[in-house]
Design an enzyme around this catalytic site. Structure first.
Site, PDB file in Angstrom:
ATOM      1  N   ASP A   1       0.510  -0.945  -0.365  1.00 54.13           N
ATOM      2  CA  ASP A   1      -0.347   0.176   0.049  1.00 54.13           C
ATOM      3  C   ASP A   1       0.923   1.496   0.032  1.00 54.13           C
ATOM      4  OD1 ASP A   1       1.412  -0.384   2.874  1.00 54.13           O
ATOM      5  OD2 ASP A   1      -0.737   0.121   3.371  1.00 54.13           O
TER       6      ASP A   1
ATOM      7  N   ASP B   1      18.242   8.779  13.860  1.00 50.00           N
ATOM      8  CA  ASP B   1      17.148   8.182  14.486  1.00 50.00           C
ATOM      9  C   ASP B   1      16.831   6.611  14.679  1.00 50.00           C
ATOM     10  OD1 ASP B   1      14.082   7.189  14.682  1.00 50.00           O
ATOM     11  OD2 ASP B   1      13.551   8.443  12.685  1.00 50.00           O
TER      12      ASP B   1
ATOM     13  N   SER C   1      -3.625  -2.832  10.259  1.00 49.06           N
ATOM     14  CA  SER C   1      -3.620  -2.254  11.703  1.00 49.06           C
ATOM     15  C   SER C   1      -5.049  -0.902  12.005  1.00 49.06           C
ATOM     16  CB  SER C   1      -2.289  -0.656  11.472  1.00 49.06           C
ATOM     17  OG  SER C   1      -2.913  -0.394  10.091  1.00 49.06           O
TER      18      SER C   1
END
Length: 438
Positions: free
Chosen positions: A218, A266, A297
């Protein structure tokens, strides 16, 4: 009345005839079953031999499959794998976005689709692309089932299917029950993780790729997606403190980004026993866009955080960029200097004060609750795990203010001391004095 000897002889003959008939029938039946058993044994031996030959053929097809995708004169930068399950329309949109930019660099970035489950439409869609190698993790099999398949054809050497142990569900299921580590966690994520491990083992271990880029079914990619990862590969090879490179910024919404050329360190993997003092590199402006509102999700955070993400639309020539600032010592020194030079703001109204400033600012949070309160005021991601907020490096979360050059630094209670100590350590290692005072 006594029976005559003749009658008794007749009865004995009849009994003997019946006995002989029964014995003949039994022998005939036994011979029949013996023949069938022998045939079954021969068939089993033949099947075993065919299975061995098929295995050898499949291995040869697999070898030729990857070889057809990889130019022997060009070392692949990374395999690119799209993780799919049961969304054929999403998969088509993702693949079309990838092929738009991958075709010219196909030999550097061979493309794979790994399907979890047996959704027929997804499989049909995946097999319709000649440019893509198809792998299937099908949890209904009791072992690895291998076959080469192509839509409408048999024995095509550039595509193959794998079936993984377990049983079928909408996501990857195993025979063993899934137990989450923490209350409230989605079981689906654990099942997806099993699929990821299998696919990555195939690419890293079986096919010996040095690097793998993971995309989900996606996602759309930016024009400079492949240039970005090719340049980042050199950083991965040269700096072992970098664990991986990401195309994603959780705070990459339009209002929080400005510079498409800039990247950060990060602490993306937040468990210490997993990251082992290694970091991720991630861009300020995302190189992927997640359009999947419907998935495992269940649309969590989509409207608020995912839909407003800015997908980079400028083609940055990353191989011409000087990325030496991302080396561990250089980034730490410059990042510490930037944080230290930002104007400190205090008090419960610090976020309000930041709106009236015309310079970079830093705001300290004291704990998770305090961070979530400040993050909510600005609208950035509030999620916190294992003592670290999303996008943080040494506890510092940085984002742009209203798409401008201005940076907002949310700083943890010990972030400055961590940066000061590490800066001092690197300075001592280089035989210099401390380069900045933070």
């Amino acid at each position: 009345m006594a029976r005559s000897p003749c009658d008794l002889r007749i009865l004995l003959l009849a009994a003997a005839a019946a006995f002989i008939y029964i014995q003949v029938r039994l022998f005939s039946t036994q011979s029949h079953y013996a023949d069938r058993l022998a045939q079954a044994v021969k068939m089993k031996i033949r099947q075993d031999e065919e299975r061995v030959h098929l295995k050898i053929l499949i291995q040869d097809l697999e070898k030729r499959s990857v070889q057809t995708l990889v130019n022997n004169n060009v070392a692949p930068v990374a395999a690119v794998v799209v993780m799919a399950c049961n969304r054929p329309d999403y998969l088509q949109r993702t693949v079309e976005s990838i092929l738009k930019y991958q075709t010219s660099v196909a030999s550097k970035f061979p493309l794979f689709i790994s399907q979890d489950g047996i959704n027929g439409e997804v499989k049909k869609k995946a097999l319709s692309y000649n440019e893509i190698t198809y792998m299937q993790g099908n949890s209904k099999s009791n072992g690895y089932k291998l076959s080469s398949e192509k839509q409408g054809h048999n024995h095509t050497p550039n595509l193959w299917m794998y079936c993984l142990k377990g049983k079928l569900d909408a996501t990857h299921l195993d025979l063993e029950p899934v137990r989450t580590e923490r209350p409230g966690e989605l079981i689906a994520y654990y099942k997806i993780a099993k699929h990821y491990k299998w696919a990555l083992d195939e690419l890293f271990i079986k096919h010996n790729f040095a690097r793998v880029i993971i995309l989900e079914d996606d996602m759309e990619i930016a024009p400079d997606f492949f240039d970005y990862f090719e340049a980042a590969a050199k950083l991965l090879d040269n700096d072992k403190t970098i664990m991986a490179v990401s195309s994603w910024n959780d705070n990459g919404q339009k209002q929080f980004v400005y510079d498409p050329n800039f990247t950060y360190w990060d602490d993306w993997v937040r468990l210490k026993e997993v990251h082992r003092d290694r970091q991720f590199i991630r861009p300020e402006v995302c190189r992927t866009y997640n359009f999947g509102e419907h998935g495992s999700s269940m649309g969590q955070f989509f409207r608020q955080y995912l839909e407003p993400i800015k997908l980079n639309d400028a083609h940055i020539k990353w191989n011409s960029e000087d990325l030496s600032y991302l080396k561990e010592d250089k980034f730490l020194i410059q990042f510490g200097k930037d944080v230290a030079s930002a104007t400190p703001l205090h008090g419960s109204d610090a976020a309000l004060k930041a709106h009236n400033m015309d310079a970079d600012v830093r705001i300290q949070y004291n704990d998770q609750e305090d961070f979530e309160r400040i993050a909510r005021q600005f609208g950035i991601f509030e999620e916190w795990k294992d003592g670290i907020p999303r996008t943080a490096y040494k506890g510092v979360v940085v984002f742009r203010y209203k798409s401008s050059r201005r940076r907002i630094y949310l700083v943890g209670p010990d972030s400055l001391s961590q940066l000061r100590f590490l800066n001092w350590t690197y300075a001592r290692m280089k035989g210099n004095e401390i380069l900045i005072d933070i």
